[in-house]
Design a protein around this motif. Structure first.
Motif, PDB file in Angstrom:
ATOM      1  N   VAL A 187      23.835 -28.508  -4.213  1.00  0.00           N
ATOM      2  CA  VAL A 187      23.247 -29.641  -4.914  1.00  0.00           C
ATOM      3  C   VAL A 187      24.362 -30.468  -5.538  1.00  0.00           C
ATOM      4  N   ASP A 188      24.072 -31.723  -5.797  1.00  0.00           N
ATOM      5  CA  ASP A 188      25.054 -32.606  -6.419  1.00  0.00           C
ATOM      6  C   ASP A 188      24.630 -32.924  -7.854  1.00  0.00           C
ATOM      7  N   HIS A 189      24.267 -31.877  -8.592  1.00  0.00           N
ATOM      8  CA  HIS A 189      23.917 -32.045 -10.010  1.00  0.00           C
ATOM      9  C   HIS A 189      24.241 -30.755 -10.734  1.00  0.00           C
ATOM     10  N   GLY A 190      24.137 -30.778 -12.039  1.00  0.00           N
ATOM     11  CA  GLY A 190      24.513 -29.637 -12.851  1.00  0.00           C
ATOM     12  C   GLY A 190      23.356 -28.737 -13.218  1.00  0.00           C
ATOM     13  N   THR A 191      23.605 -27.870 -14.197  1.00  0.00           N
ATOM     14  CA  THR A 191      22.628 -26.848 -14.580  1.00  0.00           C
ATOM     15  C   THR A 191      21.502 -27.387 -15.444  1.00  0.00           C
ATOM     16  N   ALA A 192      21.653 -28.581 -15.989  1.00  0.00           N
ATOM     17  CA  ALA A 192      20.581 -29.247 -16.757  1.00  0.00           C
ATOM     18  C   ALA A 192      19.950 -28.307 -17.780  1.00  0.00           C
ATOM     19  N   PHE A 193      20.773 -27.744 -18.646  1.00  0.00           N
ATOM     20  CA  PHE A 193      20.283 -26.814 -19.662  1.00  0.00           C
ATOM     21  C   PHE A 193      19.176 -27.427 -20.527  1.00  0.00           C
ATOM     22  N   ASP A 194      19.187 -28.739 -20.684  1.00  0.00           N
ATOM     23  CA  ASP A 194      18.216 -29.376 -21.571  1.00  0.00           C
ATOM     24  C   ASP A 194      16.783 -29.293 -21.058  1.00  0.00           C
ATOM     25  N   ILE A 195      16.615 -29.052 -19.733  1.00  0.00           N
ATOM     26  CA  ILE A 195      15.251 -28.955 -19.191  1.00  0.00           C
ATOM     27  C   ILE A 195      14.982 -27.613 -18.514  1.00  0.00           C
ATOM     28  N   ALA A 196      15.936 -26.692 -18.580  1.00  0.00           N
ATOM     29  CA  ALA A 196      15.772 -25.397 -17.910  1.00  0.00           C
ATOM     30  C   ALA A 196      14.585 -24.631 -18.488  1.00  0.00           C
ATOM     31  N   GLY A 197      13.828 -24.004 -17.593  1.00  0.00           N
ATOM     32  CA  GLY A 197      12.688 -23.200 -18.004  1.00  0.00           C
ATOM     33  C   GLY A 197      11.436 -23.983 -18.326  1.00  0.00           C
ATOM     34  N   GLU A 198      11.437 -25.298 -18.010  1.00  0.00           N
ATOM     35  CA  GLU A 198      10.293 -26.140 -18.374  1.00  0.00           C
ATOM     36  C   GLU A 198       9.539 -26.694 -17.162  1.00  0.00           C
ATOM     37  N   ASN A 199       9.909 -26.285 -15.962  1.00  0.00           N
ATOM     38  CA  ASN A 199       9.252 -26.753 -14.732  1.00  0.00           C
ATOM     39  C   ASN A 199       9.337 -28.275 -14.583  1.00  0.00           C
ATOM     40  N   ILE A 200      10.453 -28.833 -14.989  1.00  0.00           N
ATOM     41  CA  ILE A 200      10.675 -30.271 -14.859  1.00  0.00           C
ATOM     42  C   ILE A 200      11.654 -30.578 -13.726  1.00  0.00           C
ATOM     43  N   ALA A 201      12.564 -29.665 -13.454  1.00  0.00           N
ATOM     44  CA  ALA A 201      13.669 -29.902 -12.528  1.00  0.00           C
ATOM     45  C   ALA A 201      13.178 -30.255 -11.126  1.00  0.00           C
ATOM     46  N   ASP A 202      13.818 -31.254 -10.544  1.00  0.00           N
ATOM     47  CA  ASP A 202      13.504 -31.712  -9.189  1.00  0.00           C
ATOM     48  C   ASP A 202      14.347 -30.927  -8.188  1.00  0.00           C
ATOM     49  N   HIS A 203      13.715 -30.434  -7.123  1.00  0.00           N
ATOM     50  CA  HIS A 203      14.425 -29.607  -6.149  1.00  0.00           C
ATOM     51  C   HIS A 203      14.795 -30.355  -4.872  1.00  0.00           C
ATOM     52  N   LYS A 204      14.663 -31.708  -4.880  1.00  0.00           N
ATOM     53  CA  LYS A 204      14.940 -32.461  -3.649  1.00  0.00           C
ATOM     54  C   LYS A 204      16.387 -32.318  -3.196  1.00  0.00           C
TER      55      LYS A 204
END
Length: 325
Positions: free
Chosen positions: A288-305
């Protein structure tokens, strides 16, 4: 799985439920099984986990995610927090993947994001996946390629300060970067790739008006060597226009001199479709070309495209296996 405290487990759980990917290749997860199951609960996945100890035990059945279990984090590890435990776990997952690729048990590695600070805290002093993979595979030199819709960019330097990057650039390194990108495009089915090479200075130095002759001294020799081998390499070209030209289809690949010169244009085109490819390893590796996004981890927000696209490109680049192997 990447850093188990970040969004990696979630996007893995989502991507592994996509039948369009599962129908194209035999894919399994390397990571902590317990963390994967927690992530599946987060995203509401109805799939079941089949825990395996080696690839030959994978079932690749509908409704199942095969997970080569590398137990490495406690069950109550918080989401979204930097920790040495999670950084070390990310290292262990990658170490196992390299071991399997060295033994020819897998054909490609696709990585979810890790966190550099967590990796360092876990005792592994690497700038990121790219350098860590080079070390684990015993590869002297690799290149980072980013892809987005309508654009591919390969980097001469990556995780260096700007002054250090300019000092590092020279003709042989420019040539090797061009050649690695060219070879990858040829293997992927692009005949006669058109390759644009960026300048360092504004307006490509304006015939010596800007800079200290870096284009002539550091870049042109590498381009000329590639041209002498029949590679269609053009430049040094001003970076403020070359990405526009690449986007409209003039070039199959842009060679960027340093990190932000190449990363910026690709990320403007959309993180959700960006893919990171490590060029020069003995195994195919995409990410992937993005980081770990700790601010939204565990919230089912992250996009998996981005992970889906990285998986597709790993499949396309991997050598086909003989039937039944």
């Amino acid at each position: 799985m990447g850093d188990p405290a970040g969004i990696g487990p979630e996007i893995v759980a989502k991507a592994m439920a996509d039948p369009s990917i599962q129908d194209r290749a035999r894919i399994f997860v390397i990571g902590d099984r317990g963390r994967l199951e927690l992530a599946m609960d987060v995203v509401g996945s109805a799939l079941k986990v089949n825990s395996i100890g080696q690839p030959s035990q994978a079932r690749f059945e509908a409704g199942t995610i095969d997970c080569l279990d590398v137990p490495s984090v406690r069950p109550d590890l918080p989401w979204g927090e930097l920790s040495a435990e999670a950084g070390h776990a990310a290292y262990l997952f990658l170490e196992k993947a390299v071991e399997l690729s060295t033994n020819k048990e897998i054909d490609a590695i696709c990585t979810a994001p890790l966190n550099k600070a967590a990796l360092h805290a876990g005792g592994h002093k690497f700038p990121g996946h790219t350098e860590l993979l080079a070390q684990l595979t015993g590869t002297d030199e690799v290149s980072m390629m980013l892809t987005a819709p309508k654009m591919r960019v390969i980097h001469v330097t990556t995780h260096l300060g700007l002054l250090d990057a300019v000092a590092r650039i020279d003709g042989p390194l420019v040539y090797r970067t061009i050649k690695r990108g060219y070879d990858l495009l040829i293997r992927s089915g692009i005949t006669n790739p058109q390759i644009a090479v960026c300048a360092i200075n504004p307006h490509a130095g304006e015939n010596g008006l800007f800079g200290n002759g870096e284009e002539a001294i550091k870049i042109e020799p590498g381009i000329k060597q590639a041209q002498a081998e029949g590679i269609d390499a053009f430049g040094p070209l001003p970076a403020d226009t070359v990405f526009f030209r690449a986007g409209r289809g003039d070039f199959d690949l842009v060679v960027a001199m340093y990190h932000d010169q190449g990363h910026g244009p690709v990320k403007v085109l959309g993180l959700e479709n960006g893919v990171n490819i490590t060029v020069g390893l003995p195994v195919v590796r995409t990410s992937v070309d993005h980081g770990t996004a700790f601010d939204i981890a565990g919230e089912n927000i992250a996009d998996h495209k981005s992970l889906l696209e990285a998986l597709r490109q790993a499949i396309d680049l991997a050598p086909p296996r003989p039937e039944g192997k």
